[in-house]
Structures are given as C-alpha cells and as structure tokens.
Design a protein around this motif. Structure first.
Motif, PDB file in Angstrom:
ATOM      1  N   THR A   1      34.864  -9.880  16.855  1.00  0.00           N
ATOM      2  CA  THR A   1      33.398  -9.766  17.213  1.00  0.00           C
ATOM      3  C   THR A   1      32.842  -8.828  15.978  1.00  0.00           C
ATOM      4  N   LEU A   2      31.839  -9.540  15.385  1.00  0.00           N
ATOM      5  CA  LEU A   2      31.135  -8.639  14.449  1.00  0.00           C
ATOM      6  C   LEU A   2      30.018  -8.036  14.956  1.00  0.00           C
ATOM      7  N   ALA A   3      29.991  -6.692  14.778  1.00  0.00           N
ATOM      8  CA  ALA A   3      29.332  -5.737  15.178  1.00  0.00           C
ATOM      9  C   ALA A   3      28.233  -4.910  13.990  1.00  0.00           C
ATOM     10  N   GLU A   4      26.941  -4.926  14.273  1.00  0.00           N
ATOM     11  CA  GLU A   4      26.217  -4.572  13.042  1.00  0.00           C
ATOM     12  C   GLU A   4      26.318  -3.026  13.083  1.00  0.00           C
ATOM     13  N   ALA A   5      26.735  -2.302  12.165  1.00  0.00           N
ATOM     14  CA  ALA A   5      26.965  -0.897  11.922  1.00  0.00           C
ATOM     15  C   ALA A   5      25.469  -0.218  11.087  1.00  0.00           C
ATOM     16  N   MET A   6      25.005  -0.884  10.291  1.00  0.00           N
ATOM     17  CA  MET A   6      23.804   0.016   9.469  1.00  0.00           C
ATOM     18  C   MET A   6      22.999  -1.219   9.063  1.00  0.00           C
ATOM     19  N   ARG A   7      21.712  -0.814   8.983  1.00  0.00           N
ATOM     20  CA  ARG A   7      20.744  -2.049   8.429  1.00  0.00           C
ATOM     21  C   ARG A   7      19.602  -1.232   7.632  1.00  0.00           C
ATOM     22  N   ILE A   8      19.359  -1.791   6.421  1.00  0.00           N
ATOM     23  CA  ILE A   8      18.142  -1.183   5.542  1.00  0.00           C
ATOM     24  C   ILE A   8      17.167  -2.431   5.665  1.00  0.00           C
ATOM     25  N   ASN A   9      15.918  -2.156   6.253  1.00  0.00           N
ATOM     26  CA  ASN A   9      15.192  -3.105   6.471  1.00  0.00           C
ATOM     27  C   ASN A   9      14.172  -3.232   5.320  1.00  0.00           C
ATOM     28  N   ASN A  10      13.364  -4.224   5.286  1.00  0.00           N
ATOM     29  CA  ASN A  10      12.598  -4.679   4.055  1.00  0.00           C
ATOM     30  C   ASN A  10      11.594  -3.381   3.597  1.00  0.00           C
ATOM     31  N   SER A  11      11.320  -2.546   4.465  1.00  0.00           N
ATOM     32  CA  SER A  11      10.415  -1.280   3.916  1.00  0.00           C
ATOM     33  C   SER A  11      11.271  -0.098   3.467  1.00  0.00           C
ATOM     34  N   GLY A  12      12.577  -0.596   3.593  1.00  0.00           N
ATOM     35  CA  GLY A  12      13.508   0.515   3.031  1.00  0.00           C
ATOM     36  C   GLY A  12      13.946   1.461   4.241  1.00  0.00           C
ATOM     37  N   SER A  13      13.550   1.501   5.383  1.00  0.00           N
ATOM     38  CA  SER A  13      13.952   2.406   6.386  1.00  0.00           C
ATOM     39  C   SER A  13      15.306   1.997   6.782  1.00  0.00           C
ATOM     40  N   VAL A  14      16.505   2.884   7.172  1.00  0.00           N
ATOM     41  CA  VAL A  14      17.645   2.764   7.291  1.00  0.00           C
ATOM     42  C   VAL A  14      17.897   3.094   8.706  1.00  0.00           C
ATOM     43  N   GLY A  15      18.683   2.131   9.510  1.00  0.00           N
ATOM     44  CA  GLY A  15      19.062   2.404  10.904  1.00  0.00           C
ATOM     45  C   GLY A  15      20.570   2.501  11.083  1.00  0.00           C
ATOM     46  N   LEU A  16      21.104   3.522  11.828  1.00  0.00           N
ATOM     47  CA  LEU A  16      22.403   3.481  12.170  1.00  0.00           C
ATOM     48  C   LEU A  16      22.398   3.864  13.489  1.00  0.00           C
ATOM     49  N   GLY A  17      23.022   2.478  14.320  1.00  0.00           N
ATOM     50  CA  GLY A  17      23.128   2.357  15.431  1.00  0.00           C
ATOM     51  C   GLY A  17      21.869   1.585  16.190  1.00  0.00           C
ATOM     52  N   THR A  18      21.006   1.151  15.130  1.00  0.00           N
ATOM     53  CA  THR A  18      19.787   0.525  15.663  1.00  0.00           C
ATOM     54  C   THR A  18      19.651  -0.807  14.861  1.00  0.00           C
ATOM     55  N   SER A  19      19.379  -1.799  15.470  1.00  0.00           N
ATOM     56  CA  SER A  19      19.146  -2.977  14.624  1.00  0.00           C
ATOM     57  C   SER A  19      17.569  -3.036  14.123  1.00  0.00           C
ATOM     58  N   SER A  20      16.663  -2.167  14.601  1.00  0.00           N
ATOM     59  CA  SER A  20      15.379  -2.447  14.208  1.00  0.00           C
ATOM     60  C   SER A  20      14.813  -0.771  13.974  1.00  0.00           C
ATOM     61  N   PRO A  21      15.142   0.043  12.947  1.00  0.00           N
ATOM     62  CA  PRO A  21      14.910   1.014  12.432  1.00  0.00           C
ATOM     63  C   PRO A  21      13.315   1.185  12.465  1.00  0.00           C
ATOM     64  N   SER A  22      12.761   2.318  12.596  1.00  0.00           N
ATOM     65  CA  SER A  22      11.103   2.476  12.856  1.00  0.00           C
ATOM     66  C   SER A  22      10.881   2.718  11.319  1.00  0.00           C
ATOM     67  N   THR A  23       9.833   1.658  11.012  1.00  0.00           N
ATOM     68  CA  THR A  23       9.297   1.941   9.619  1.00  0.00           C
ATOM     69  C   THR A  23       8.485   3.197   9.261  1.00  0.00           C
ATOM     70  N   SER A  24       8.560   4.119  10.337  1.00  0.00           N
ATOM     71  CA  SER A  24       7.943   5.372  10.244  1.00  0.00           C
ATOM     72  C   SER A  24       8.630   6.459   9.669  1.00  0.00           C
ATOM     73  N   ALA A  25      10.197   6.084   9.794  1.00  0.00           N
ATOM     74  CA  ALA A  25      11.184   6.910   9.590  1.00  0.00           C
ATOM     75  C   ALA A  25      12.078   6.541   8.380  1.00  0.00           C
ATOM     76  N   ILE A  26      12.304   7.309   7.443  1.00  0.00           N
ATOM     77  CA  ILE A  26      13.376   6.810   6.538  1.00  0.00           C
ATOM     78  C   ILE A  26      14.584   6.593   6.794  1.00  0.00           C
ATOM     79  N   LEU A  27      15.112   7.275   7.770  1.00  0.00           N
ATOM     80  CA  LEU A  27      16.471   7.444   8.508  1.00  0.00           C
ATOM     81  C   LEU A  27      16.389   7.362  10.150  1.00  0.00           C
ATOM     82  N   GLU A  28      16.810   6.401  10.986  1.00  0.00           N
ATOM     83  CA  GLU A  28      16.879   6.614  12.141  1.00  0.00           C
ATOM     84  C   GLU A  28      18.264   6.470  12.734  1.00  0.00           C
ATOM     85  N   ILE A  29      18.728   7.294  13.462  1.00  0.00           N
ATOM     86  CA  ILE A  29      20.081   7.377  13.973  1.00  0.00           C
ATOM     87  C   ILE A  29      19.924   7.119  15.570  1.00  0.00           C
ATOM     88  N   SER A  30      20.638   6.352  16.037  1.00  0.00           N
ATOM     89  CA  SER A  30      20.780   5.982  17.391  1.00  0.00           C
ATOM     90  C   SER A  30      22.055   5.952  18.112  1.00  0.00           C
TER      91      SER A  30
END
Length: 95
Positions: free
Chosen positions: A16-45
């Motif tokens: 099973t493929l599981a998302e571990a990290m995402r960098i969205n098109n605004s540059g926000s990085v999410g760890l443990g979330t597939s939709s990091p907030s655009t108001s944060a540079i890094l969101e850890i969930s």
C-alpha cells in the motif's frame, strides 16, 4: 482552469502506497498531512508522535553570536530547550 501540482513523497507498506510528505505548489511542506496550510511553511500533523529538536551537549552547541535568531536546540546535559535571541542563548521556561 489553473492546474495545481505538488511534490509527493510516499512509502510502501504491505503493498500500500502511503503519502509521507508533500510540498504543495505554494511551497508549504506537510508531514502527516496531504493538505498543508498555505499560511505555514511547515505543517506537522500526528496524533501519536511529537517533534524532536536537535539534541546537543552544552559544550557542543554552536556559538550564539554567529547563529540566526530563532535557532532552537535541546541541551542534553541541562534538559532545557534553548533558543538564540540577539546573539545569546536563552532558555525557554514554562510556568
């Protein structure tokens, strides 16, 4: 319409493929979330894990006068969280 893109890092567990990290098109990085907030540079969930700061002994930490304000470490021999402010190490205290 406008196309959205993201850079996604995934791991494979039991076929099973599981998302571990995402960098969205605004540059926000999410760890443990597939939709990091655009108001944060890094969101850890996580509901089961915390964040580990770099751990250093008192005599091994960088010179505060050469470090940027906001640099944060856990000092292992004093068991304190320290942060650089105006060229000096300051201890965070909780009361």
């Amino acid at each position: 319409g406008e196309r959205s893109s993201a850079l996604i890092f995934s791991t494979m567990n039991d076929n099973t493929l599981a998302e571990a990290m995402r960098i969205n098109n605004s540059g926000s990085v999410g760890l443990g979330t597939s939709s990091p907030s655009t108001s944060a540079i890094l969101e850890i969930s996580s509901s089961t894990q915390g964040m580990m700061l770099p751990r250093v002994a008192r005599g091994s930490k960088p010179d505060a006068s050469a470090a940027l304000n906001g640099l944060m470490l856990y000092e292992t021999d004093t068991h304190t969280v320290i942060v650089v402010s105006d060229g000096a190490w300051k201890t965070l205290s909780f009361e």
